[in-house]
Design a protein around this motif. Sequence first.
Motif, short mmCIF file in Angstrom:
data_model
loop_
_atom_site.label_atom_id
_atom_site.label_comp_id
_atom_site.label_asym_id
_atom_site.label_seq_id
_atom_site.Cartn_x
_atom_site.Cartn_y
_atom_site.Cartn_z
N VAL A 39 0.66 -1.83 -0.01
CA VAL A 39 0.16 -0.11 -0.57
C VAL A 39 0.97 1.37 0.15
O VAL A 39 1.32 1.24 0.69
CB VAL A 39 -0.96 -0.11 1.00
N ASN A 40 0.81 1.94 -1.41
CA ASN A 40 1.02 3.04 -0.93
C ASN A 40 0.14 4.28 0.04
O ASN A 40 -0.53 4.64 -1.04
CB ASN A 40 1.91 3.99 -2.22
N ALA A 41 0.74 5.17 1.12
CA ALA A 41 -0.18 5.46 2.28
C ALA A 41 0.56 6.73 2.84
O ALA A 41 2.03 5.83 3.33
CB ALA A 41 -1.16 4.70 2.11
N ASN A 42 0.18 7.17 3.55
CA ASN A 42 0.66 8.11 4.85
C ASN A 42 0.92 6.79 5.95
O ASN A 42 -0.11 5.70 5.64
CB ASN A 42 -0.54 8.75 5.09
N PRO A 43 1.89 7.27 6.70
CA PRO A 43 2.12 6.43 7.61
C PRO A 43 0.71 5.70 8.91
O PRO A 43 0.92 7.18 8.16
CB PRO A 43 3.02 7.00 8.30
N GLY A 44 1.46 5.11 9.13
CA GLY A 44 0.08 4.38 10.55
C GLY A 44 -0.75 4.00 9.12
O GLY A 44 -1.93 3.24 10.76
N TRP A 45 -1.67 3.41 8.42
CA TRP A 45 -2.55 2.80 7.60
C TRP A 45 -2.23 1.06 8.50
O TRP A 45 -1.26 0.53 9.01
CB TRP A 45 -1.85 2.82 6.72
N PRO A 56 -10.83 -5.10 0.81
CA PRO A 56 -9.52 -5.23 0.06
C PRO A 56 -9.54 -3.71 0.82
O PRO A 56 -10.13 -2.77 0.64
CB PRO A 56 -10.02 -5.41 -1.37
N VAL A 57 -8.31 -3.57 0.60
CA VAL A 57 -7.31 -2.19 1.47
C VAL A 57 -7.26 -1.47 0.17
O VAL A 57 -7.16 -1.97 -0.97
CB VAL A 57 -5.98 -2.73 2.22
N VAL A 58 -7.40 -0.36 -0.26
CA VAL A 58 -7.80 0.72 -0.56
C VAL A 58 -5.76 0.71 -0.75
O VAL A 58 -5.54 1.15 -0.40
CB VAL A 58 -8.04 1.85 -0.21
N GLY A 59 -5.35 1.00 -2.29
CA GLY A 59 -4.09 0.37 -2.57
C GLY A 59 -3.26 2.32 -2.30
O GLY A 59 -1.84 1.98 -1.74
N VAL A 60 -3.80 3.20 -2.52
CA VAL A 60 -3.42 4.54 -3.17
C VAL A 60 -3.90 5.24 -2.39
O VAL A 60 -4.88 5.81 -2.61
CB VAL A 60 -2.45 5.05 -4.84
N VAL A 61 -3.44 5.83 -0.85
CA VAL A 61 -3.91 7.43 0.06
C VAL A 61 -3.23 8.28 0.48
O VAL A 61 -2.61 7.51 1.31
CB VAL A 61 -5.27 7.18 0.60
N PHE A 62 -3.10 9.40 -0.31
CA PHE A 62 -1.79 10.37 0.52
C PHE A 62 -3.59 11.38 0.89
O PHE A 62 -3.66 12.26 0.33
CB PHE A 62 -1.27 10.37 -0.31
N PHE A 63 -2.82 12.07 1.91
CA PHE A 63 -3.36 13.07 2.70
C PHE A 63 -2.59 14.27 3.81
O PHE A 63 -1.71 13.30 3.68
CB PHE A 63 -4.79 12.60 3.28
N GLY A 64 -3.22 15.67 3.47
CA GLY A 64 -2.40 16.26 3.71
C GLY A 64 -3.76 17.46 4.09
O GLY A 64 -4.22 17.73 3.39
N PRO A 65 -3.40 18.03 4.98
CA PRO A 65 -2.18 18.23 5.65
C PRO A 65 -1.59 17.22 6.79
O PRO A 65 -3.00 16.21 7.23
CB PRO A 65 -2.07 19.48 6.62
N ASP A 66 -0.78 16.15 7.47
CA ASP A 66 -0.51 15.39 8.60
C ASP A 66 0.60 15.26 9.02
O ASP A 66 1.69 15.78 8.92
CB ASP A 66 -0.52 14.28 7.72
N PRO A 67 0.11 15.94 10.20
CA PRO A 67 -1.00 16.26 11.19
C PRO A 67 -1.84 16.90 10.51
O PRO A 67 -1.44 17.90 9.59
CB PRO A 67 -0.33 16.07 12.60
N ILE A 68 -3.52 17.00 10.84
CA ILE A 68 -4.42 17.00 10.04
C ILE A 68 -4.22 18.42 10.40
O ILE A 68 -5.02 19.37 9.58
CB ILE A 68 -5.93 16.45 9.54
N GLY A 69 -3.98 18.62 11.67
CA GLY A 69 -4.67 20.98 11.93
C GLY A 69 -5.85 20.49 12.55
O GLY A 69 -6.50 19.27 12.91
N PRO A 70 -6.65 21.82 13.30
CA PRO A 70 -7.48 21.68 14.14
C PRO A 70 -8.48 21.83 13.68
O PRO A 70 -8.97 21.72 12.13
CB PRO A 70 -8.04 22.83 14.96
N ALA A 71 -10.09 21.69 14.07
CA ALA A 71 -11.49 21.22 13.50
C ALA A 71 -11.27 22.69 12.40
O ALA A 71 -10.71 23.57 12.43
CB ALA A 71 -12.31 22.01 14.45
N GLY A 72 -11.66 22.04 11.54
CA GLY A 72 -12.24 23.50 10.67
C GLY A 72 -10.93 23.28 8.85
O GLY A 72 -11.53 23.83 8.45
N THR A 73 -9.98 22.31 9.34
CA THR A 73 -9.27 23.01 8.47
C THR A 73 -9.94 20.99 7.01
O THR A 73 -10.66 21.17 7.67
CB THR A 73 -7.52 21.57 9.43
N ILE A 74 -9.06 21.86 6.22
CA ILE A 74 -9.90 21.34 4.74
C ILE A 74 -8.43 20.56 4.84
O ILE A 74 -7.21 20.36 4.51
CB ILE A 74 -9.54 21.95 4.03
N LEU A 75 -8.94 18.74 4.14
CA LEU A 75 -8.28 17.84 4.35
C LEU A 75 -7.97 17.54 3.12
O LEU A 75 -8.87 17.53 2.54
CB LEU A 75 -8.14 16.55 5.25
#
Length: 158
Positions: A39-45, A56-75
């Motif tokens: 799996v190509n993804a952020n760490p901790g999956w 089945p696992v989703v093969g590629v997921v990257f998200f940001g920001p990581d850490p995600i930030g406070p409530a209201g942050t757009i991921l």
Amino acid sequence: MCTYELSVNEKKNRFINCPHKFDSCINIFTIILTTSFEVNANPGWSDCSFNAIGAPVVGVVFFGPDPIGPAGTILQVNVTQSLSKPTTQFTKLIIEFTDAHALPKGYTRHPLDTNIVNIEDTFLAVVPQFLPDKYLIRVMVIEAGSGEIRNCVLFHRP
């Protein structure tokens, strides 16, 4: 699937002498069980079996920001996934935030184009209020009509 039909002589002796072909079936089965997937993804999956989801696992997921930030942050969540069957009008991509026990705290549901077999897109989610210190981010492809979870990946935070 490995199948083997015993001859009459082998049936008589099957508890004494294991047929050689049967041994090779067991070895092949062991190799299949120990083969891992990538799996190509952020760490901790992890796969979603932590939440009793056997998809089945989703093969590629990257998200940001990581850490995600406070409530209201757009991921921004980048997803690339081949699907085993075409999407329907009910196929959705869900980005869900839960506590450590999988109790939902917030989610975003995105419709997918009908009749596609590959997802390659960026999806947005808003970090919900009242997210605990330890939480999960779950990204799933589901059939909203039947509730079938087609693919899933889980991120443990922090």
